[in-house]
Design an enzyme around this catalytic site. Structure first.
Site, short mmCIF file in Angstrom:
data_model
loop_
_atom_site.label_atom_id
_atom_site.label_comp_id
_atom_site.label_asym_id
_atom_site.label_seq_id
_atom_site.Cartn_x
_atom_site.Cartn_y
_atom_site.Cartn_z
N ASN A 116 0.84 -1.20 0.00
CA ASN A 116 0.00 0.00 0.00
C ASN A 116 0.88 1.24 0.00
O ASN A 116 2.03 1.23 0.44
CB ASN A 116 -0.90 0.01 1.24
N HIS A 118 0.88 5.38 1.04
CA HIS A 118 0.17 6.33 1.90
C HIS A 118 0.89 7.68 1.82
O HIS A 118 2.11 7.73 2.02
CB HIS A 118 0.17 5.80 3.35
#
Ligand code: GRF
Length: 202
Positions: A116, A118
């Site tokens: 992921n 961010h």
């Protein structure tokens, strides 16, 4: 061996584009074998098609409507999406602006590493509004830096997990929210490509 990537995106897909460009110019030895989106109008779909990558829109809503409660609907969706993703035998699943929180059902079904991105430093501003939150902190308390991180997704934690890459972005005296966002995105593209390249390099 060329790494197999599946990319999940919800929006513009500029991080997907960064991966496509890095593959094209030889910085990333990988192939994006499929793109999934959860928003019909996600521009990531157009980017995938332009790059010749199969893309599919898989909406959550029908799963929520068919389930007895939200948790069950989300788990069923996550399992179904994970099965479709797994059918492509990816080495890495990249959540590139994927605005959907997975239940553990997704991670239990996918055996590939899940990564992921961010737009904040580890442990800071989790959730969908990280850049707004950093800008608000800058205006109210003088926060002088934010950052970017790329991390593995081991569980249901939000924007949390073993950090693969992170770097600070200074908030400059003459920054606007837009100029800050531009530098954050530029750094995201760099760190994402770098982190994925390291994962697919034997
Ligand atoms: C990125 O800032 C990412 O970190 C966040 O959503 C944004 C997605 O941008 N989670 P894009 O769709 O890749 O252009």
């Amino acid at each position: 061996m060329t790494g197999r990537l599946v990319v999940l995106a919800s929006g513009s897909g500029s991080n997907l584009q960064a991966l496509v460009d890095a593959i094209d110019d030889g910085r990333l030895d990988a192939e994006i074998v499929a793109v999934y989106v959860n928003r019909r109008s996600a521009y990531a779909r157009d980017r995938a098609e332009a790059a010749g990558i199969p893309q599919e829109f898989v909406p959550l809503r029908p799963y929520l409507e068919a389930a007895e409660n939200e948790r069950v609907g989300r788990e069923t969706y996550d399992r179904e999406l994970a099965t479709r993703v797994s059918n492509h035998h990816p080495d890495v699943v990249v959540l590139a602006g994927w605005m959907h929180l997975f239940t553990a059902a997704f991670l239990q079904t996918v055996s590939a590493k899940v990564v992921n991105l961010h737009p904040a430093l580890p442990g800071e501003f989790p959730g969908a509004n990280a850049i707004d939150d950093a800008w608000a902190a800058h205006e109210t308390t003088g926060l002088a830096r934010t950052g970017v991180m790329v991390h593995l997704v081991p569980d249901e934690g939000v924007d949390d997990g073993p950090v693969l890459r992170s770097a600070e972005v200074p908030i400059l005296a003459n920054d606007t929210r837009a100029s800050l966002e531009e530098r954050i995105h530029a750094l995201e593209y760099e760190l994402l490509v770098d982190a994925v390249a390291a994962l697919v390099t034997p």
